[in-house]
Design a protein around this motif. Structure first.
Motif, PDB file in Angstrom:
ATOM      1  N   PRO A 327       0.885  -1.159   0.018  1.00 34.36           N
ATOM      2  CA  PRO A 327      -0.036  -0.042   0.008  1.00 34.36           C
ATOM      3  C   PRO A 327       0.948   1.298   0.025  1.00 34.36           C
ATOM      4  O   PRO A 327       0.447   2.140  -0.782  1.00 34.36           O
ATOM      5  CB  PRO A 327      -0.695  -0.161   1.312  1.00 34.36           C
ATOM      6  N   ILE A 328       2.085   1.316   0.713  1.00 40.37           N
ATOM      7  CA  ILE A 328       2.655   2.694   0.746  1.00 40.37           C
ATOM      8  C   ILE A 328       3.484   2.803  -0.364  1.00 40.37           C
ATOM      9  O   ILE A 328       3.307   4.100  -0.860  1.00 40.37           O
ATOM     10  CB  ILE A 328       3.708   2.494   2.132  1.00 40.37           C
ATOM     11  N   ALA A 329       3.876   1.525  -0.985  1.00 42.21           N
ATOM     12  CA  ALA A 329       4.680   1.967  -2.157  1.00 42.21           C
ATOM     13  C   ALA A 329       3.697   2.286  -3.299  1.00 42.21           C
ATOM     14  O   ALA A 329       4.140   2.976  -4.287  1.00 42.21           O
ATOM     15  CB  ALA A 329       5.321   0.614  -2.692  1.00 42.21           C
ATOM     16  N   THR A 330       2.596   1.981  -3.509  1.00 41.48           N
ATOM     17  CA  THR A 330       1.631   2.242  -4.243  1.00 41.48           C
ATOM     18  C   THR A 330       1.265   3.776  -4.233  1.00 41.48           C
ATOM     19  O   THR A 330       1.294   4.505  -5.260  1.00 41.48           O
ATOM     20  CB  THR A 330       0.018   1.607  -4.079  1.00 41.48           C
ATOM     21  N   VAL A 331       1.160   4.261  -2.983  1.00 40.85           N
ATOM     22  CA  VAL A 331       0.987   5.740  -2.805  1.00 40.85           C
ATOM     23  C   VAL A 331       2.147   6.553  -3.575  1.00 40.85           C
ATOM     24  O   VAL A 331       1.963   7.452  -4.253  1.00 40.85           O
ATOM     25  CB  VAL A 331       1.173   6.199  -1.295  1.00 40.85           C
ATOM     26  N   GLY A 332       3.373   6.021  -3.341  1.00 42.05           N
ATOM     27  CA  GLY A 332       4.536   6.476  -3.866  1.00 42.05           C
ATOM     28  C   GLY A 332       4.593   6.759  -5.292  1.00 42.05           C
ATOM     29  O   GLY A 332       4.889   7.550  -6.085  1.00 42.05           O
ATOM     30  N   GLY A 333       4.155   5.387  -5.877  1.00 39.47           N
ATOM     31  CA  GLY A 333       4.000   5.197  -7.439  1.00 39.47           C
ATOM     32  C   GLY A 333       3.035   6.176  -7.892  1.00 39.47           C
ATOM     33  O   GLY A 333       3.375   7.069  -9.080  1.00 39.47           O
TER      34      GLY A 333
END
Lengths: 499, 102, 490, 225
Positions: A327-333
């Motif tokens: 989820p957190i990496a998704t936000v970054g992407g």
């Protein structure tokens, strides 16, 4: 049709209609053309603003047209669509202003702005497409609308570049079509659904699904310039600067990256993708692209080519964020979709300014240019620091979240990639900054034009300053409601929360 | 073998013979004649097999068809000959140029 | 007017209107152009008026002379026929408007053109409406002879030789077809398609007839490797004629082949369907590659026709098992190809008129100088490439769907590859249209009508991809593809 | 069509072998047909009473399959339109016959007209009819042309063209008469059928004769002085 259903159509028409009108305009009708361009861009921005407010308050904006038996053409403005919509409509306005200034007095402007508007129409279509078929429609329309912009100058080099651009994009589109029809014969639907719509299929279809995933990602990876499908991008640099800005920051590469987001989250579902085992290869590919693009960028003396390879590298942050599958990496992407757009468009505007004002095309010609064009270079510097990942510019936020996400998902190798990439970013941007600010300017510039008291034309100067400011603000106020970051969180929650 | 079948086989023979000539001969007049031979063959099949009735009075429908076919063949031959003359006038030879256009 | 008269005028008007026009244009040579235009407009009106009654009453059959099959000749119209009639009328109107402007400077050619052109339309419509395989032979001959004569109108050695070769091929095809008709009649005692369908059986006479008729029609449709006559003929004819040949004439024999296949031969054909498909696949690849290496625009477009015809034949194997999807796809391709290819050939005519040549590498910035024509070419190209949204895309989508549903990968790859190759040759032309040539040329004015007609047809080809459901419903009237009988739209 | 390319002996043999196979296949198909088949004889027989003619072939040509015949006239006309579009003038512009030929043809031509008239009349009951009559008429035209007779200039333009299209036109018009009787196109009312068919045949044979002669002439008569 309800009023809400009309809004997506109006968003499309706000650039389509001016575009078609502009085609019919005589070359000399400068004022009318400018009016149409700006009116379209402002209308679109206003409509997108309305939708942004509406979606945040639970409205859905959806319109469907019957197409093939069992298949509709559908536009829907959900949170993910809006992320891309806001970016593209905002940057369209800025780029239009810039292009008006940039192309002043050059030939075939009606044709240019006509296709420019079609290009934006296709981009917002890509953003709002509610299923793979509609997505494909606008995705291919984007290819066709950008081709005349790439070959706009009508030189032999431009024609060759156009040929290469088409070879890649048409080939990619064909693979996508194959994947989409195959998917359709398996599932009977193509509608984007949060967390995907293929996970229910019988496991015997999983090999087919993996192949479909490869087809779709390859097709999208062409536009997103994933290696080894990136070669068209540096070649397409023959196009005028506003086109490069548009291709790199808003339309083409973003459409590819956005498509990958759609496929991973809303066709396959990120968790199911991980189950199929396709996310790790995708992440590795993205990481390889990040490093490769940066390495190539270092050795380019041509400024626009250096920026082009930088794009190859930076767009893959988006893909990386998606493929880490946390989820957190998704936000970054997702947030990088916006951040990269703001920063990269600034850089291209600045490159265009240098070329137009002083005839500078090469990094080696940039000595001391900061003194001659301080405002342009301030904008350039801000964006370059953003790319490197220095706080408080927006690029920092991206890398922070990608790093956290990778830790969260236990993929520690990503941190190495991020660190290496930041170093490489610094390696190809810092020398430019150093030369521009700290070296002595030469006695004469390659091809200087006079703009009175200002360092360059007003229409050329304001756009990069605005976008650079936006990049800083997106970083500074990342925690505010409606900031790109908050919006990306909003989307990520929908993609991951399970009852 | 009844006469009807004999006529039909003869017709088929003419058809194939005409086809052979159409392919082998280069001169356009020969090709046009070959096509007429083929046509006669078809008409012979059509009319010949019409005689297979118990009464011996042949079926009139194929005969009407043959008349139609003959008129069509005459018309086509006229057009072909006229075209041949124009080809000969334009290229100097009443034959198709060699196969470089394929 | 009572329904009986209405019905028969609906079925006979598409034949009688252009025929009457041809007679009048033949007698009143000086008035040929207005007569021709008027007949084609009337034809379009008549065909459009016929559609609602087909929707209301389903397929229509008319026994000419009141006899009825097997004694008499029947006309029959279902969705498939009407779709072809509509295509012919729309494209025919476009070509007519174009021709009126095209022949303005050469009135003698114009006077020769109109009767032949109206007879060609008569033949096509009669072919689409006939339910009788012998009558179809006569319509095939009218079609072939009028097409040949029209090709020769251009004069010049290329056109005459092309026409001559075309004539021989056309006659050979017709004779093979006629021999097949003879065998079927003597085997089953009728030439009516519906009655034959009831009586036909898998036996030597049927197989021989299938071979003869299919071979003859393949030759006329220019299916690879029997396509050799097409490029020289189509490329050397006058622009409106080239358009008619590529868009309409080859569709006539293709339509007939589809009809015969669905009604008579499909069940007993066995592996022949695969053979047709393989030839189609070879045509797609060979035609596209040939198009790609051509240096002259009209030859490129003609070879593109060879490739696109190949697509149509992919439906024969794909229809086994998926039926209506594959046939609808092929027919949709045929319809949109008619519009797009007409537009392309008309654009080629404009460029020839404009620059006096059609060398692709010397197009010399026509994008700026003839923007409307180049827009037409590009839009038509979108449909030929099969990019969305266009009629060509829908056709390819349906064919792909048919292929992938049954997991037939080979066909799917051919469909995709053909599209990519098409994009390559279309954009080869578009690319050169942007650049400056080393041999700049004199530019002649091009009448606005000639540009707008091409543009309108190209737009129509693209719009075919946005209004899909209506044409598909029309195609399904009377369930011509004979599958899913219970859900057929009545 | 490869005339010379196939010159290679092997190719030639291959062609012959291929054609032999085709012949064999077709012959097999013919031999497999039932040895006796009435075709449509019986139906034709049964319907003869409603046609107004007594010869079955004429009935099929002009009535049962009259539509075919109409299209066949169209083919003739089409061929002429094609020939005219190809050649502006006729190759027989200025050719004078010898005295002998001239006299003979003046004697034969009226005789041929007479024969044509007879064939036409006989067609309703015995072999003959419009096409045979038209062929004879056409031959008469050819003979006259060869012997130097020329159509008067006043007639060579639209009057000739009117005659040429008259065959198809009368067919269409008579067919349309049926409309007003509420019948199907080309359905002749029984009591008129015989007369109507004769009318069609008469005009058609004139048109056929004129067309055949014009085809022989090879170009538009009015196109040269």
């Amino acid at each position: 049709m309800t009023l809400d259903a009309w809004v997506p159509l109006l968003v499309l028409c706000s650039s389509l209609v001016p575009g078609l009108l502009i085609f019919g305009l005589d070359e000399s009708r400068v004022r009318l053309r400018t009016t149409l361009n700006l009116a379209g861009a402002l209308t679109k921005l206003a409509l997108v603003g309305v939708m942004l407010w509406g979606v945040a308050h639970g409205h859905t904006y959806e319109v469907r047209i019957a197409f093939l038996p069992g298949l509709d053409l559908a536009l829907r403005a959900g949170p993910l669509a809006l992320l891309f919509l806001v970016l593209s409509s905002l940057l369209w306005l800025v780029t239009t202003i810039y292009a008006i200034g940039y192309l002043e007095g050059s030939p075939h402007r009606s044709r240019f702005f006509g296709f420019f508007s079609l290009c934006v129409t296709a981009t917002v279509g890509v953003a709002m497409a509610a299923d793979m078929l509609t997505f494909l429609l606008f995705y291919e329309m984007l290819t066709l609308a950008t081709y005349p912009l790439v070959v706009h100058r009508g030189t032999e080099v431009a024609r060759r570049a156009g040929q290469v651009y088409l070879a890649y994009t048409i080939g990619g589109g064909a693979l996508m079509l194959l994947g989409i029809v195959w998917l359709y014969t398996l599932t009977g639907t193509l509608e984007f659904t949060p967390r995907g719509f293929v996970s229910e299929l019988d496991p015997s279809h999983h090999p087919a699904l993996i192949l479909i995933f490869i087809f779709l990602i390859t097709g999208l990876g062409v536009k997103a310039a994933l290696i080894p499908l990136h070669a068209w991008l540096p070649m397409a640099m023959v196009a005028p600067a506003p086109v490069s800005a548009l291709l790199h920051a808003v339309a083409v590469v973003k459409a590819g990256a956005f498509g990958i987001v759609r496929v991973v989250y809303e066709v396959f579902g990120v968790e199911f993708s991980a189950l199929l085992g396709v996310t790790l290869p995708l992440a590795i590919l993205a990481a390889a692209t990040i490093i490769y693009g940066s390495l190539r960028a270092i050795f380019q003396d041509d400024l626009k080519r250096r920026l082009a390879f930088s794009t190859v590298s930076q767009v893959s942050y988006i893909v990386l964020g998606v493929a880490i599958a946390s989820p957190i990496a998704t936000v970054g992407g997702l947030v990088h979709l916006v951040h990269q757009g703001l920063m990269k468009i600034t850089l291209f505007f600045c490159a265009g300014n240098l070329a137009e004002t002083l005839g500078i095309h090469k990094v080696s010609e940039m000595n001391g240019v900061g003194r001659r064009m301080p405002w342009t270079m301030v904008a350039f510097t801000v964006a370059a620091f953003g790319m490197i990942g220095a706080p408080p510019v927006a690029g920092f936020i991206t890398k922070w979240y990608l790093g956290l996400g990778a830790l969260d998902a236990g993929q520690h190798w990503v941190l190495v990639v991020l660190a290496a990439s930041s170093l490489l970013n610094a390696a190809y941007f810092l020398p430019i900054l150093h030369a521009a600010w700290f070296r002595e300017p030469p006695a004469t510039w390659p091809e200087e034009r006079e703009f009175g008291r200002r360092e360059t034309a007003r229409a050329l100067l304001w756009p990069p300053l605005i976008t650079a400011l936006a990049a800083v603000l997106a970083g500074l106020f990342a925690a505010m409601p409606f900031s790109p970051l908050e919006w990306a969180r909003f989307i990520a929650e929908q993609e991951f929360t399970r009852p | 073998m009844t006469p009807a079948v004999l006529y039909a086989l003869t017709g088929l023979g003419l058809f194939v013979l005409g086809l052979y000539a159409l392919i082998v001969h280069a001169h356009l007049l020969r090709k046009i004649l070959a096509f007429n031979v083929m046509g006669s063959g078809v008409f012979l099949v059509l009319a010949g097999l019409a005689g297979r009735t118990a009464s011996g009075i042949p079926d009139p429908v194929p005969h009407a068809m043959v008349i139609t076919g003959i008129v069509v063949a005459v018309a086509a031959t006229a057009l072909a000959l006229s075209l041949m003359l124009r080809v000969a006038g334009a290229t100097g030879r009443a034959r198709l140029p060699d196969e470089h256009e394929r | 007017m009572d329904t009986a008269v209405w019905l028969q005028s609906g079925l006979t008007a598409p034949i009688l209107l252009p025929l009457t026009g041809a007679l009048l244009a033949f007698v009143m040579r000086r008035r040929a152009t207005p007569i021709g235009l008027l007949s084609v407009v009337a034809l379009l009106g008549a065909v459009i008026l016929q559609v609602p009654s087909l929707f209301a009453d389903g397929p229509q059959r008319l026994a000419i002379g009141g006899w009825g099959a097997p004694l008499g000749v029947d006309l029959y119209a279902d969705g498939l026929s009407v779709a072809m009639l509509l295509m012919t009328a729309v494209v025919g109107l476009g070509i007519s408007l174009y021709a009126a402007a095209y022949f303005r400077d050469t009135p003698a050619r114009g006077q020769a053109f109109w009767p032949l052109w109206l007879l060609l339309l008569t033949a096509l419509n009669a072919l689409f409406l006939s339910a009788d395989i012998f009558n179809l032979y006569v319509t095939l001959e009218i079609l072939g002879l009028s097409a040949v004569a029209l090709t020769a109108i251009a004069g010049g050695a290329d056109a005459l030789v092309g026409a001559m070769r075309y004539l021989l091929v056309s006659l050979l095809g017709s004779l093979a077809y006629l021999l097949g008709v003879a065998l079927l009649y003597h085997a089953y005692g009728t030439v009516d398609i519906a009655l034959l369908a009831e009586r036909i059986a898998a036996e030597p006479a049927t197989w021989a007839a299938m071979g003869l008729m299919s071979a003859g029609l393949m030759l006329k449709t220019a299916l690879f490797p029997l396509h050799f006559w097409l490029p020289p003929a189509h490329a050397s004819a006058a622009a409106p004629v080239s358009a008619a040949l590529s868009a309409l004439v080859v569709k006539g024999s293709f339509y007939l082949l589809v009809r015969l296949w669905i009604e008579l031969f499909g069940e007993i054909a066995g592996g022949v369907a695969t053979l047709l498909g393989l030839l189609g696949a070879a045509a797609v690849l060979w035609g596209s590659i040939q198009a790609l290496i051509q240096t002259r625009l009209k030859l490129l477009i003609a070879y593109s026709t060879v490739a696109q015809i190949g697509y149509l034949f992919l439906a024969f194997p794909l229809a086994v098992g998926t039926g209506a999807t594959a046939w609808s796809g092929a027919l949709y391709l045929a319809l949109s190809h008619a519009l797009a290819k007409t537009a392309m050939f008309l654009v080629a005519g404009n460029l020839l008129r404009f620059g006096g040549h059609d060398r692709i590498a010397d197009l010399d910035r026509v994008v700026q100088r003839l923007p409307l024509s180049m827009a037409a070419f590009a839009l038509a190209g979108v449909s030929i490439m099969g990019l969305p949204p266009s009629g060509g895309f829908i056709g390819k989508w349906l064919l792909l769907e048919a292929a992938l549903t049954e997991g037939r990968w080979g066909w799917a790859i051919v469909i995709i590859l053909g599209g990519v190759l098409a994009a390559t040759y279309v954009f080869k032309v578009v690319g050169y249209a942007f650049t400056q040539s080393e041999n700049p040329h004199q530019a002649q004015p091009v009448p606005a009508t000639m540009e707008w007609v091409a543009f309108a047809l190209a737009v129509a080809a693209v719009l075919m991809g946005l209004i899909v459901s209506q044409p598909l419903i029309v195609l399904e009237i009377g369930n011509p593809f004979g599958i899913q009988a219970e859900v057929a739209v009545q | 069509m490869t005339p010379m390319g196939f010159g290679a002996r092997a190719g030639h043999l291959l062609l012959i072998a291929l054609l032999a196979v085709i012949f064999g296949g077709l012959a097999l198909a013919v031999l497999s047909l039932p040895s006796e088949s009435p075709g449509l004889s019986a139906q034709v027989e049964a319907a003869m009473g409603e046609t107004g003619v007594t010869h079955p072939v004429t009935a099929v040509l002009l009535d049962f399959r009259g539509y075919d015949t109409l299209l066949e006239l169209v083919v003739l006309l089409l061929a002429l339109a094609g020939v005219w579009s190809l050649a502006e003038g006729s190759p027989f512009a200025d050719r004078r016959p010898g005295t002998m030929l001239d006299r003979l043809s003046r004697f034969y031509a009226p005789l041929m007209l007479l024969v044509a008239g007879y064939l036409l009349w006989a067609g309703s009951a015995s072999p003959g009819g419009a096409f045979q009559a038209g062929a004879v008429l056409g031959a008469a035209g050819v003979v006259l042309t060869l012997t130097g007779w020329r159509l008067p200039v006043a007639l060579a333009g639209w009057p000739l063209r009117l005659i040429l299209v008259s065959g198809v036109s009368i067919f269409i018009l008579v067919g349309l008469v049926a409309f007003f009787f509420g019948a199907v196109w080309l359905d002749y009312p029984l009591e008129w059928a015989g007369a109507l068919i004769l009318l069609i045949e008469a005009i058609a044979s004139l048109a056929i004769g004129a067309t055949l002669a014009a085809l022989f002439l090879g170009g538009r008569p009015e196109a040269h002085p």
